[in-house]
Design a protein around this motif. Sequence first.
Motif, PDB file in Angstrom:
ATOM      1  N   HIS A  30       0.838  -1.203   0.000  1.00  0.00           N
ATOM      2  CA  HIS A  30       0.000   0.000   0.000  1.00  0.00           C
ATOM      3  C   HIS A  30       0.877   1.259   0.000  1.00  0.00           C
ATOM      4  CE1 HIS A  30      -3.450   2.522   1.035  1.00  0.00           C
ATOM      5  NE2 HIS A  30      -2.825   2.948   2.122  1.00  0.00           N
ATOM      6  N   PHE A  31       1.907   1.262   0.854  1.00  0.00           N
ATOM      7  CA  PHE A  31       2.852   2.384   0.936  1.00  0.00           C
ATOM      8  C   PHE A  31       3.526   2.617  -0.422  1.00  0.00           C
ATOM      9  CE2 PHE A  31       7.242   3.779   1.473  1.00  0.00           C
ATOM     10  CZ  PHE A  31       7.080   4.952   2.182  1.00  0.00           C
ATOM     11  N   LYS A  32       3.974   1.541  -1.039  1.00  0.00           N
ATOM     12  CA  LYS A  32       4.656   1.644  -2.332  1.00  0.00           C
ATOM     13  C   LYS A  32       3.709   2.196  -3.396  1.00  0.00           C
ATOM     14  CE  LYS A  32       7.424  -1.100  -5.521  1.00  0.00           C
ATOM     15  NZ  LYS A  32       7.948  -2.442  -5.828  1.00  0.00           N
ATOM     16  N   GLU A  33       2.462   1.703  -3.409  1.00  0.00           N
ATOM     17  CA  GLU A  33       1.475   2.185  -4.390  1.00  0.00           C
ATOM     18  C   GLU A  33       1.194   3.679  -4.209  1.00  0.00           C
ATOM     19  OE1 GLU A  33      -1.838  -0.438  -3.784  1.00  0.00           O
ATOM     20  OE2 GLU A  33      -0.899  -2.083  -4.899  1.00  0.00           O
ATOM     21  N   LEU A  34       1.103   4.124  -2.953  1.00  0.00           N
ATOM     22  CA  LEU A  34       0.835   5.539  -2.684  1.00  0.00           C
ATOM     23  C   LEU A  34       1.986   6.432  -3.129  1.00  0.00           C
ATOM     24  CD1 LEU A  34      -0.622   5.474   0.946  1.00  0.00           C
ATOM     25  CD2 LEU A  34      -1.844   6.234  -1.097  1.00  0.00           C
ATOM     26  N   THR A  35       3.210   6.026  -2.807  1.00  0.00           N
ATOM     27  CA  THR A  35       4.355   6.938  -2.913  1.00  0.00           C
ATOM     28  C   THR A  35       5.165   6.808  -4.201  1.00  0.00           C
ATOM     29  OG1 THR A  35       5.820   5.430  -1.700  1.00  0.00           O
ATOM     30  CG2 THR A  35       4.583   7.063  -0.394  1.00  0.00           C
ATOM     31  N   SER A  36       5.056   5.700  -4.914  1.00  0.00           N
ATOM     32  CA  SER A  36       5.871   5.498  -6.126  1.00  0.00           C
ATOM     33  C   SER A  36       5.672   6.633  -7.122  1.00  0.00           C
ATOM     34  CB  SER A  36       5.535   4.166  -6.789  1.00  0.00           C
ATOM     35  OG  SER A  36       6.398   3.171  -6.333  1.00  0.00           O
ATOM     36  N   GLY A  37       6.787   7.095  -7.651  1.00  0.00           N
ATOM     37  CA  GLY A  37       6.751   8.160  -8.645  1.00  0.00           C
ATOM     38  C   GLY A  37       6.662   9.560  -8.070  1.00  0.00           C
ATOM     39  N   HIS A  38       6.667   9.688  -6.742  1.00  0.00           N
ATOM     40  CA  HIS A  38       6.508  10.990  -6.098  1.00  0.00           C
ATOM     41  C   HIS A  38       7.662  11.239  -5.110  1.00  0.00           C
ATOM     42  CE1 HIS A  38       2.514  11.055  -7.798  1.00  0.00           C
ATOM     43  NE2 HIS A  38       2.267   9.889  -7.242  1.00  0.00           N
ATOM     44  N   PRO A  39       7.911  12.500  -4.795  1.00  0.00           N
ATOM     45  CA  PRO A  39       8.929  12.783  -3.775  1.00  0.00           C
ATOM     46  C   PRO A  39       8.462  12.358  -2.387  1.00  0.00           C
ATOM     47  CG  PRO A  39       8.099  14.837  -4.776  1.00  0.00           C
ATOM     48  CD  PRO A  39       7.352  13.703  -5.392  1.00  0.00           C
ATOM     49  N   ILE A  40       9.405  11.829  -1.613  1.00  0.00           N
ATOM     50  CA  ILE A  40       9.134  11.470  -0.224  1.00  0.00           C
ATOM     51  C   ILE A  40      10.087  12.236   0.672  1.00  0.00           C
ATOM     52  CG2 ILE A  40       8.086   9.211  -0.644  1.00  0.00           C
ATOM     53  CD1 ILE A  40      10.821   7.926  -0.124  1.00  0.00           C
ATOM     54  N   ILE A  41       9.562  12.712   1.800  1.00  0.00           N
ATOM     55  CA  ILE A  41      10.351  13.476   2.774  1.00  0.00           C
ATOM     56  C   ILE A  41      10.437  12.659   4.045  1.00  0.00           C
ATOM     57  CG2 ILE A  41      10.423  15.558   4.210  1.00  0.00           C
ATOM     58  CD1 ILE A  41       8.833  16.979   1.942  1.00  0.00           C
ATOM     59  N   PRO A  55      13.349   3.134  -4.201  1.00  0.00           N
ATOM     60  CA  PRO A  55      13.346   3.284  -5.658  1.00  0.00           C
ATOM     61  C   PRO A  55      12.100   3.975  -6.192  1.00  0.00           C
ATOM     62  CG  PRO A  55      13.014   0.973  -5.014  1.00  0.00           C
ATOM     63  CD  PRO A  55      13.264   1.751  -3.753  1.00  0.00           C
ATOM     64  N   ASN A  56      12.272   4.592  -7.367  1.00  0.00           N
ATOM     65  CA  ASN A  56      11.194   5.244  -8.103  1.00  0.00           C
ATOM     66  C   ASN A  56      10.563   6.391  -7.320  1.00  0.00           C
ATOM     67  OD1 ASN A  56       9.587   5.664 -10.361  1.00  0.00           O
ATOM     68  ND2 ASN A  56       7.981   4.305  -9.641  1.00  0.00           N
ATOM     69  N   ARG A  57      11.345   7.026  -6.460  1.00  0.00           N
ATOM     70  CA  ARG A  57      10.897   8.180  -5.691  1.00  0.00           C
ATOM     71  C   ARG A  57      12.090   9.095  -5.481  1.00  0.00           C
ATOM     72  NH1 ARG A  57       7.910   3.690  -2.194  1.00  0.00           N
ATOM     73  NH2 ARG A  57       9.528   2.592  -3.294  1.00  0.00           N
ATOM     74  N   THR A  58      11.864  10.403  -5.443  1.00  0.00           N
ATOM     75  CA  THR A  58      12.920  11.317  -5.025  1.00  0.00           C
ATOM     76  C   THR A  58      12.942  11.297  -3.508  1.00  0.00           C
ATOM     77  OG1 THR A  58      12.551  12.716  -6.961  1.00  0.00           O
ATOM     78  CG2 THR A  58      13.754  13.693  -5.113  1.00  0.00           C
ATOM     79  N   ASN A  59      14.049  10.842  -2.939  1.00  0.00           N
ATOM     80  CA  ASN A  59      14.202  10.730  -1.490  1.00  0.00           C
ATOM     81  C   ASN A  59      14.804  12.023  -0.955  1.00  0.00           C
ATOM     82  OD1 ASN A  59      14.272   7.426  -0.501  1.00  0.00           O
ATOM     83  ND2 ASN A  59      14.232   7.892  -2.687  1.00  0.00           N
ATOM     84  N   ILE A  60      14.028  12.764  -0.175  1.00  0.00           N
ATOM     85  CA  ILE A  60      14.492  14.022   0.419  1.00  0.00           C
ATOM     86  C   ILE A  60      14.617  13.782   1.921  1.00  0.00           C
ATOM     87  CG2 ILE A  60      14.017  16.470   0.779  1.00  0.00           C
ATOM     88  CD1 ILE A  60      12.249  16.322  -1.793  1.00  0.00           C
ATOM     89  N   LYS A  87       7.924  20.152  -3.948  1.00  0.00           N
ATOM     90  CA  LYS A  87       6.831  20.722  -4.745  1.00  0.00           C
ATOM     91  C   LYS A  87       7.298  21.174  -6.126  1.00  0.00           C
ATOM     92  CE  LYS A  87       3.701  21.550  -1.021  1.00  0.00           C
ATOM     93  NZ  LYS A  87       3.171  22.373   0.000  1.00  0.00           N
ATOM     94  N   LYS A  88       8.610  21.411  -6.284  1.00  0.00           N
ATOM     95  CA  LYS A  88       9.147  21.716  -7.612  1.00  0.00           C
ATOM     96  C   LYS A  88       9.178  20.459  -8.475  1.00  0.00           C
ATOM     97  CE  LYS A  88      12.031  25.684  -6.503  1.00  0.00           C
ATOM     98  NZ  LYS A  88      13.396  26.160  -6.297  1.00  0.00           N
ATOM     99  N   ILE A  89       9.272  19.298  -7.829  1.00  0.00           N
ATOM    100  CA  ILE A  89       9.369  18.022  -8.538  1.00  0.00           C
ATOM    101  C   ILE A  89       7.982  17.512  -8.920  1.00  0.00           C
ATOM    102  CG2 ILE A  89      10.055  15.592  -8.282  1.00  0.00           C
ATOM    103  CD1 ILE A  89      12.233  16.710  -6.277  1.00  0.00           C
ATOM    104  N   ASP A  90       7.022  17.613  -7.994  1.00  0.00           N
ATOM    105  CA  ASP A  90       5.690  17.031  -8.205  1.00  0.00           C
ATOM    106  C   ASP A  90       4.714  17.698  -7.242  1.00  0.00           C
ATOM    107  OD1 ASP A  90       3.491  15.380  -8.721  1.00  0.00           O
ATOM    108  OD2 ASP A  90       4.526  13.523  -8.232  1.00  0.00           O
TER     109      ASP A  90
END
Length: 162
Positions: A30-41, A55-60, A87-90
Amino acid sequence: MTTIVVAMGENNEIGSNNRLLWHLPTDLKHFKELTSGHPIIMGRKTYESIGKPLPNRTNIVVSRKKDWFEEGILIVGSIKEALKFAKKIDEKVFVIGGGNIYEQTIDLVDRLEVTVVKANLEADTFFPKIDEKTWVKVNEVCHEKDEKNPYDFCFQTFERKL
């Protein structure tokens, strides 16, 4: 839209000794489906507990450590800076912990994606109380424990009241 993603027990417990309290494959999916392709902080300690960029996320990663560096992640000094970059990324941004980061962002986000684990475990890190004056539950899907998931749990979505 900025969203906190958290798995917590019945007393808002989220971790102990920089580790999650349970292993729930359905929640991880569920976590992977929510966050994939998006930045995570996340905070530095959360990053260190994961051990590598997701993977497949910008890790900030928010860190006050000046001399700390890791390959494959963006390191910033504050939540404000993290949100600005994300927010500049997505437009969809996810805050994934830990406790200190949740406390700093709960008043800044639009949505909470909460997994409530039907357990009461020893912990040293907790999620802030979800104030019903501020948040409304808009969705809930519950799962019973099975051979892979040792606890009953519910996925709950909260949105900020206007």
